[in-house]
Design a protein around this motif. Sequence first.
Motif, PDB file in Angstrom:
ATOM      1  N   HIS A 165       0.841  -1.198   0.000  1.00 20.40           N
ATOM      2  CA  HIS A 165       0.000   0.000   0.000  1.00 20.40           C
ATOM      3  C   HIS A 165       0.878   1.251   0.000  1.00 20.40           C
ATOM      4  N   TYR A 166       0.597   2.160  -0.925  1.00 19.36           N
ATOM      5  CA  TYR A 166       1.355   3.414  -1.015  1.00 19.36           C
ATOM      6  C   TYR A 166       0.408   4.570  -0.694  1.00 19.36           C
ATOM      7  N   GLN A 167       0.912   5.542   0.058  1.00 20.16           N
ATOM      8  CA  GLN A 167       0.111   6.748   0.320  1.00 20.16           C
ATOM      9  C   GLN A 167       1.053   7.944   0.431  1.00 20.16           C
ATOM     10  N   THR A 168       0.522   9.131   0.163  1.00 22.66           N
ATOM     11  CA  THR A 168       1.377  10.315   0.261  1.00 22.66           C
ATOM     12  C   THR A 168       1.739  10.537   1.728  1.00 22.66           C
TER      13      THR A 168
ATOM     14  N   SER B 295       4.733   5.263   6.700  1.00 25.30           N
ATOM     15  CA  SER B 295       4.162   4.723   5.462  1.00 25.30           C
ATOM     16  C   SER B 295       5.100   4.988   4.288  1.00 25.30           C
ATOM     17  N   MET B 296       4.701   4.559   3.094  1.00 25.74           N
ATOM     18  CA  MET B 296       5.578   4.795   1.936  1.00 25.74           C
ATOM     19  C   MET B 296       4.774   5.355   0.770  1.00 25.74           C
ATOM     20  N   ASP B 297       5.465   6.183  -0.039  1.00 24.44           N
ATOM     21  CA  ASP B 297       4.801   6.723  -1.225  1.00 24.44           C
ATOM     22  C   ASP B 297       5.461   6.246  -2.518  1.00 24.44           C
ATOM     23  N   ARG B 298       6.559   5.479  -2.386  1.00 29.39           N
ATOM     24  CA  ARG B 298       7.300   4.981  -3.568  1.00 29.39           C
ATOM     25  C   ARG B 298       8.183   3.817  -3.149  1.00 29.39           C
ATOM     26  N   LEU B 299       8.795   3.180  -4.147  1.00 23.93           N
ATOM     27  CA  LEU B 299       9.780   2.141  -3.841  1.00 23.93           C
ATOM     28  C   LEU B 299      10.958   2.357  -4.788  1.00 23.93           C
ATOM     29  N   GLU B 300      12.134   2.486  -4.212  1.00 28.08           N
ATOM     30  CA  GLU B 300      13.334   2.804  -5.012  1.00 28.08           C
ATOM     31  C   GLU B 300      13.628   1.673  -6.014  1.00 28.08           C
ATOM     32  N   PRO B 301      14.299   2.023  -7.128  1.00 27.15           N
ATOM     33  CA  PRO B 301      14.605   0.991  -8.142  1.00 27.15           C
ATOM     34  C   PRO B 301      15.415  -0.170  -7.557  1.00 27.15           C
ATOM     35  N   HIS B 302      15.051  -1.378  -7.955  1.00 23.17           N
ATOM     36  CA  HIS B 302      15.664  -2.598  -7.407  1.00 23.17           C
ATOM     37  C   HIS B 302      15.402  -3.754  -8.368  1.00 23.17           C
ATOM     38  N   ARG B 303      15.994  -4.897  -8.069  1.00 21.74           N
ATOM     39  CA  ARG B 303      15.666  -6.136  -8.798  1.00 21.74           C
ATOM     40  C   ARG B 303      15.121  -7.118  -7.769  1.00 21.74           C
TER      41      ARG B 303
ATOM     42  N   LYS C 156      -4.148   7.139  -2.682  1.00 18.95           N
ATOM     43  CA  LYS C 156      -3.585   5.875  -2.191  1.00 18.95           C
ATOM     44  C   LYS C 156      -3.549   4.867  -3.330  1.00 18.95           C
ATOM     45  N   ARG C 157      -2.543   4.015  -3.289  1.00 21.57           N
ATOM     46  CA  ARG C 157      -2.427   2.974  -4.333  1.00 21.57           C
ATOM     47  C   ARG C 157      -2.200   1.632  -3.645  1.00 21.57           C
ATOM     48  N   THR C 158      -3.033   0.646  -3.975  1.00 20.03           N
ATOM     49  CA  THR C 158      -2.889  -0.682  -3.359  1.00 20.03           C
ATOM     50  C   THR C 158      -2.626  -1.709  -4.458  1.00 20.03           C
TER      51      THR C 158
END
Length: 360
Positions: A146-149, A157-165, A234-236
Motif C-alpha cells: 500500500h502506497y500513500q502520500t 508509510s511509503m509513497d514509492r519504492l526505489e529501483p531494485h531487482r 492511495k495505491r494498493t
Amino acid sequence: MIEIKSCILYILALSDCRSNALSTIRSAASTRLIFTLPRFYEDKVDDAIYPSPLHNIHVRTILSDDEAKACLRISSDFAKATGRWDRPDSDRHASYATCDFAVEDCTILEDYLEKIGFTGRIFDELNEVYGVEQEDMSFLDLFCAHYQTKTDCNQGSMDRLEPHRDGSILSFSITINDPDDFEGGGTLFDGLRDVVSTSSVLKNGGVVRPTRAGDAVFHSGKALHGANAITSGKRTVLVGFVDVAPWCERPGALSAACRDWGRMDVASLRYERQSKKTRSGAKGWILNNSRWMSKKTSKGGAGRSHLEGFSPAFASVESRADKEFQRQKNLETEDKLLRTILLSKPESKINFFGGDVTVL
Ligand SMILES: O=C(O)CCC(=O)C(=O)O
Ligand SMILES: [Fe+2]
C-alpha cells in the motif's frame, strides 16, 4: 468405466470453469499491452535472441472489476485491524521493505484468491508470455502493498519504492484500487526511461501505469524497476514473485550479472577514494602492497612485485564513476541476462538431468 468417465467429465468441468472465468474477464474490455525493453547491448552472436520474451513487459487484465473490489475490501479490513500498511515490513523484505502483508497471513484473502483460481490464472498468463511451464513455477512471495502520500501523521508509510531487482526471475503487480483514486504511481522501469510512448499506459520516464483496477503488470524481476511516487491519494497492489525451477535457469548467468552489477556498485566508492588521496596537490593512489605479501615474496620473489609509492589518478576510475555511464553498463548487463537466463525447454531438461530424459 463409469468412474473413469465421471472423472473425465469432472476434469472437463474444471477446465471449463477456469477458461470461463478468464474469458468473462477478457471479454469485458480487457487490456493486452506489451512494452519492450530496448537493446542496450550489441553483439553479433547474440543478435538472434533480442528481444527475448523477458524483454517484454505485459499489461493484462487479470481480475474483473468485482474481483478487484473484493480484494481491496478484504485487504483494507485486514490492514486496518493489524496496522500492516502503517510501517515497512523489513522482516520479509530487508533491503526494499514495503508497507505490506503476506497474503498467507490473511486467510480470507487467501481463500478468496483460491476460490477465483488466481494462481492458475497467473501461471497461465506467465506461461503464455514467457514460455515457462506451469509445473516449473511456484510462488516465492505474494503480498499486498500500500502506497500513500506522506504526511506528519504517517511517517512510517511509503509513497514509492526505489529501483531494485527482485529475488525472482518473474514478477507482477496488480493495481486493485481504481487508478483514478491516486495521482502518480505505477511501476517504473529504468530500461523504458527513454522509450517514446504512444500508449496512455506508458508514461514519461518509463512508468507503466494501468488504467483500470484488476490489471496486472507482468515483468522479469531482474529488470531494474521500482514504484513511482504517488503525489496524491492511495495505491494498493498485489505483488507476486514467481520462482522458476532450477533446471529452467542457465547455470552461471545470474552470478555473472551480479558480478558485473557489483563492479559498478564499487566504482563510485573507488572514485571517492581516488579523489581524497593527494600528494603535493595531485590526486591519486598511495600504493603499498607489502601488507598482502608473505615475508618470502615481499621483496619481489616468486614472480610477485612489491609496489610502493604514488600513482596518479586513473582517468578510467573517474569515467566509471559517472552515473549515466554506470546506468548504461548496468542496463547492458541486464539486457545480456534477460537474453540468456531462461533455457529453452529441451535445453533445460537435458542440462539438468544429464541428457537421459525424453522431453515430451
Ligand atoms: O508497486 C509496484 O508496482 C512495484 C512493487 C515492487 O517492485 C516490489 O514490491 O518489489
Ligand atoms: Fe520489485
